[in-house]
Design a protein around this motif. Sequence first.
Motif, PDB file in Angstrom:
ATOM      1  N   HIS A  14       0.852  -1.194   0.000  1.00 31.16           N
ATOM      2  CA  HIS A  14       0.000   0.000   0.000  1.00 31.16           C
ATOM      3  C   HIS A  14       0.885   1.241   0.000  1.00 31.16           C
ATOM      4  O   HIS A  14       2.112   1.131   0.016  1.00 31.16           O
ATOM      5  CB  HIS A  14      -0.900   0.003   1.236  1.00 31.16           C
ATOM      6  N   LYS A  16       1.413   3.469   2.417  1.00 34.87           N
ATOM      7  CA  LYS A  16       2.174   3.693   3.646  1.00 34.87           C
ATOM      8  C   LYS A  16       2.633   2.421   4.341  1.00 34.87           C
ATOM      9  O   LYS A  16       3.451   2.500   5.260  1.00 34.87           O
ATOM     10  CB  LYS A  16       1.343   4.527   4.620  1.00 34.87           C
ATOM     11  N   THR A  17       2.108   1.255   3.947  1.00 36.00           N
ATOM     12  CA  THR A  17       2.479   0.006   4.614  1.00 36.00           C
ATOM     13  C   THR A  17       2.653  -1.140   3.626  1.00 36.00           C
ATOM     14  O   THR A  17       2.110  -1.115   2.528  1.00 36.00           O
ATOM     15  CB  THR A  17       1.417  -0.431   5.649  1.00 36.00           C
ATOM     16  N   VAL A  19       2.262  -5.320   4.142  1.00 35.01           N
ATOM     17  CA  VAL A  19       1.951  -6.444   5.011  1.00 35.01           C
ATOM     18  C   VAL A  19       2.610  -7.663   4.386  1.00 35.01           C
ATOM     19  O   VAL A  19       2.382  -7.977   3.216  1.00 35.01           O
ATOM     20  CB  VAL A  19       0.430  -6.656   5.160  1.00 35.01           C
ATOM     21  N   THR A  36       4.010  -6.268   9.581  1.00 36.89           N
ATOM     22  CA  THR A  36       3.684  -5.062   8.817  1.00 36.89           C
ATOM     23  C   THR A  36       4.858  -4.094   8.913  1.00 36.89           C
ATOM     24  O   THR A  36       5.419  -3.880   9.989  1.00 36.89           O
ATOM     25  CB  THR A  36       2.402  -4.403   9.371  1.00 36.89           C
ATOM     26  N   PHE A  37       5.220  -3.537   7.772  1.00 37.57           N
ATOM     27  CA  PHE A  37       6.340  -2.598   7.665  1.00 37.57           C
ATOM     28  C   PHE A  37       5.838  -1.310   7.027  1.00 37.57           C
ATOM     29  O   PHE A  37       4.901  -1.330   6.239  1.00 37.57           O
ATOM     30  CB  PHE A  37       7.446  -3.184   6.772  1.00 37.57           C
ATOM     31  N   SER A  38       6.500  -0.194   7.344  1.00 38.94           N
ATOM     32  CA  SER A  38       6.167   1.047   6.643  1.00 38.94           C
ATOM     33  C   SER A  38       6.886   1.032   5.292  1.00 38.94           C
ATOM     34  O   SER A  38       7.766   0.211   5.063  1.00 38.94           O
ATOM     35  CB  SER A  38       6.563   2.270   7.468  1.00 38.94           C
ATOM     36  N   THR A  39       6.535   1.948   4.421  1.00 34.65           N
ATOM     37  CA  THR A  39       7.157   1.998   3.105  1.00 34.65           C
ATOM     38  C   THR A  39       8.353   2.961   3.045  1.00 34.65           C
ATOM     39  O   THR A  39       8.858   3.243   1.968  1.00 34.65           O
ATOM     40  CB  THR A  39       6.134   2.387   2.020  1.00 34.65           C
ATOM     41  N   ASP A  43      12.588   0.997   6.719  1.00 27.91           N
ATOM     42  CA  ASP A  43      11.735  -0.153   7.029  1.00 27.91           C
ATOM     43  C   ASP A  43      11.731  -1.181   5.907  1.00 27.91           C
ATOM     44  O   ASP A  43      11.635  -2.383   6.159  1.00 27.91           O
ATOM     45  CB  ASP A  43      10.303   0.290   7.333  1.00 27.91           C
ATOM     46  N   ASP A  98      -5.869  -7.105   4.350  1.00 25.74           N
ATOM     47  CA  ASP A  98      -4.456  -7.069   3.978  1.00 25.74           C
ATOM     48  C   ASP A  98      -3.745  -8.356   4.373  1.00 25.74           C
ATOM     49  O   ASP A  98      -2.917  -8.877   3.636  1.00 25.74           O
ATOM     50  CB  ASP A  98      -3.762  -5.873   4.630  1.00 25.74           C
TER      51      ASP A  98
END
Length: 104
Positions: A14, A16-17, A19, A36-39, A43, A98
């Motif tokens: 996505h 911002k994230t 999964v 879950t990681f940020s983009t 990260d 997700d």
Amino acid sequence: MEVVYSRCAGLDVHKKTVVACVLIREGAKVQKEIRTFSTMTADLLVLHDWLLAQGVSQVAMESTGIYWKPVFNLLEASFRVLLVNAAHIKAVPGRKTDVKDCEW
């Protein structure tokens, strides 16, 4: 069903994230871990290192729009990365989330 890859990952990307789900099959036992990681680049590098530590060689990611590009660019040197069609995932019965997307 024949096991093709014993250690693989699925990503739902996505804006911002990301999964991520790693599946590890050892005999009849399947181990699953979801994170879950940020983009943000830092990260995404953590995601890369986590996938390497899990022994993953194949990564399939689902994304709409262009959000997959930075993820693909960071992972392609270390993994076989497949970009899959999000429309095919939507055909899966049940409620779409997700976590379910990255597992599928």
